[in-house]
Scaffold this active site. Structure first.
Site, PDB file in Angstrom:
ATOM      1  N   ARG A  56      29.870  50.626 -11.034  1.00 40.11           N
ATOM      2  CA  ARG A  56      28.883  51.648 -10.588  1.00 40.11           C
ATOM      3  C   ARG A  56      27.712  51.699 -11.547  1.00 40.11           C
ATOM      4  O   ARG A  56      26.656  51.855 -11.447  1.00 40.11           O
ATOM      5  CB  ARG A  56      29.171  52.609  -9.857  1.00 40.11           C
ATOM      6  N   TYR A 109       5.850  52.442   5.190  1.00 34.77           N
ATOM      7  CA  TYR A 109       7.026  51.645   6.030  1.00 34.77           C
ATOM      8  C   TYR A 109       7.687  53.204   6.549  1.00 34.77           C
ATOM      9  O   TYR A 109       7.799  53.849   6.111  1.00 34.77           O
ATOM     10  CB  TYR A 109       7.657  51.153   5.030  1.00 34.77           C
ATOM     11  N   ASP A 185       4.848  50.216  -3.475  1.00 32.89           N
ATOM     12  CA  ASP A 185       5.506  49.458  -2.544  1.00 32.89           C
ATOM     13  C   ASP A 185       5.044  48.081  -2.540  1.00 32.89           C
ATOM     14  O   ASP A 185       3.994  47.784  -1.925  1.00 32.89           O
ATOM     15  CB  ASP A 185       5.881  49.946  -1.415  1.00 32.89           C
ATOM     16  N   LYS A 210      13.389  41.186   1.684  1.00 35.10           N
ATOM     17  CA  LYS A 210      12.335  40.404   2.432  1.00 35.10           C
ATOM     18  C   LYS A 210      11.963  39.316   1.594  1.00 35.10           C
ATOM     19  O   LYS A 210      12.912  38.182   1.654  1.00 35.10           O
ATOM     20  CB  LYS A 210      11.007  41.428   2.526  1.00 35.10           C
TER      21      LYS A 210
HETATM   22  C1  LIG Z   1      11.726  46.914   4.784  1.00 33.02           C
HETATM   23  C2  LIG Z   1      11.037  47.442   3.882  1.00 33.02           C
HETATM   24  C3  LIG Z   1      11.352  48.582   3.110  1.00 33.02           C
HETATM   25  C4  LIG Z   1      12.954  48.859   3.482  1.00 33.02           C
HETATM   26  O1  LIG Z   1      13.703  48.094   2.811  1.00 33.02           O
HETATM   27  P1  LIG Z   1      15.216  47.937   3.279  1.00 33.02           P
HETATM   28  O2  LIG Z   1      15.636  46.756   2.280  1.00 33.02           O
HETATM   29  O3  LIG Z   1      15.327  47.623   4.777  1.00 33.02           O
HETATM   30  O4  LIG Z   1      15.928  49.070   2.952  1.00 33.02           O
HETATM   31  C5  LIG Z   1      10.437  49.414   2.353  1.00 33.02           C
HETATM   32  N1  LIG Z   1       9.278  49.166   2.247  1.00 33.02           N
HETATM   33  C6  LIG Z   1       8.738  48.000   3.200  1.00 33.02           C
HETATM   34  C7  LIG Z   1       7.419  48.009   2.926  1.00 33.02           C
HETATM   35  C8  LIG Z   1       9.564  47.246   3.835  1.00 33.02           C
HETATM   36  O5  LIG Z   1       9.007  46.253   4.569  1.00 33.02           O
END
Ligand SMILES: *Cc1c(COP(=O)(O)O)cnc(C)c1O
Length: 394
Positions: A56, A109, A185, A210
């Site tokens: 961890r 998001y 983000d 993504k």
């Molecule tokens: C998908 C997404 C998240 C969350 O990520 P996960 O990997 O699904 O937990 C956060 N910010 C944006 C802009 C996203 O597209």
């Protein structure tokens, strides 16, 4: 790792995605980092700083990806991998002191918004949401005359799914003036298209799920900062709250990262072409794509991004007795090549009506369809959309 800091700084990003995070060049040793499946590591006596100790705290399979992502975002410090994008969001939000003010885009998001709203409702922090493209409104929210200044400014640019563009440089400077920490983000842009640390952000967040991993086969998140104190606080949070990455997912993410530059180049070019064609389609009521000169975020995006990303959002016009939302659902059901599914940033093109999610803010139009353009041939992607639109009007 074998790539010197000097070398990393001199390489272009499209070389770095290939060269970063390699094992040392020793005779007969592998050119790729091994997948290490071990929950514990040999040791006696007191644990020293940097000792692996336990699974961890750290894992050798995280290191190459974390190093590569840090270098790609222009930090001298390695990034931090998390179990998911939202685990990274949770860790970043832990930097807000108890009761502190968090300023967040009203079109962040949805998961980030739900988390912040719940923290607000429990009294852990005070949430102020704002239209992130409206610079004056954000400045006012950061330092209101009659209320506490912000402790954290959350940026997402472009926003998911409204594709609003924040003026990162101006807002980060204003946030620092009131002592706030700035988190951006950067999921939609990737470090190849936008580098928030260079624009003044303190922390960069990715849903690695993504574009970075890029094959719709892992769920992972990451944070990057060049501030050692912030990194230490985030690492401590990851260790204690336990939102860690699985080694196999980390290994897959590095494998995906190797082709990031090619994937982003191809999908951005196709997204720009599809946006140009979609804007003239009679069944497209409106379109958002920052690359279109008519888009409200175009000038700002041009100034701070090296490209415009590969997400296009359209609002579908009512047709043949269907209202816009029903027409959007029918469109998504009529595609063959595009995959009707949530998420984005994979090699395969994905299409989704966002309001199918109950958590999506109701300010997102019910007929809004988000298109994540993948790497298929653009003419095939266009032909499939055209046939789906034609099926609608029959
Ligand atoms: C998908 C997404 C998240 C969350 O990520 P996960 O990997 O699904 O937990 C956060 N910010 C944006 C802009 C996203 O597209």
């Amino acid at each position: 790792m074998s790539l010197s800091e000097q070398m990393a700084a001199s390489l272009k990003a499209d070389s770095l995605v290939v060269a970063a995070g390699r094992p040392p060049r020793e005779h007969d040793q592998p050119v790729n980092p091994p997948l290490v499946l071990s929950s514990t590591f040999y040791g006696t006596g007191p644990l020293a700083d940097g000792d692996r100790g336990y699974g961890r705290y750290s894992n050798p399979t995280w290191d190459p990806f974390e190093e590569a992502l840090g270098q790609l975002e222009g930090s001298e410090l390695p990034g931090l991998l998390y179990a998911s994008g939202l685990a990274a969001v949770s860790s970043a939000l832990s930097l807000v002191p108890a009761g502190g003010v968090l300023v967040m885009p009203s079109h962040s998001y949805a998961g980030s918004l739900v988390m912040a709203t719940e923290l607000h409702e429990k009294g852990f922090l005070q949430l102020r949401t704002v239209d992130i493209a409206d610079t004056n409104a954000v400045l006012a929210a950061l330092a209101p005359a009659d209320d506490a200044p912000a402790a954290m400014l959350w940026l997402e640019s472009p926003t998911n799914p409204m594709l609003g563009i924040a003026d990162i440089t101006v807002l980060a400077a204003a946030a620092h003036d009131v002592g706030a920490t700035v988190v951006t983000d950067n999921t939609f842009s990737t470090p190849l298209v936008q580098q928030p640390l260079a624009l003044g952000s303190d922390v960069v967040l990715h849903s690695v799920t993504k574009y970075l991993a890029g094959h719709s086969d892992v769920v992972l998140g990451a944070l990057v900062t060049s501030n050692p104190e912030l990194r230490a606080a985030l690492l401590h949070h990851r260790i204690i709250h336990g939102g860690i990455a699985g080694p196999f997912e980390a290994w897959l993410a590095l494998r995906g990262l190797r082709t990031l530059a090619l994937r982003v180049e191809r999908s951005q070019a196709s997204a720009a072409e599809l946006a140009r064609r979609l804007q003239d389609h009679p069944l497209v009521e409106s379109i958002r794509y920052p690359g279109l000169p008519s888009d409200p975020g175009h000038t700002r995006a041009r100034a701070q991004m090296k490209g415009f990303g590969a997400i296009v959002c359209i609002q579908v016009a009512p047709v043949a007795g269907l209202d816009g939302a029903a027409a959007a659902d029918a469109l998504v059901s009529a595609v063959d090549l595009w995959l009707p599914a949530t998420s984005l940033g994979g090699v395969e093109s994905l299409i989704e009506r966002r309001r199918r999610h109950v958590a999506e803010p109701t300010s997102v139009p019910a007929n809004l369809v988000r298109l994540s353009v993948g790497i298929e041939n653009v003419e095939d992607l266009w032909a499939d959309l055209e046939q789906a639109f034609t099926a609608l009007s029959r």
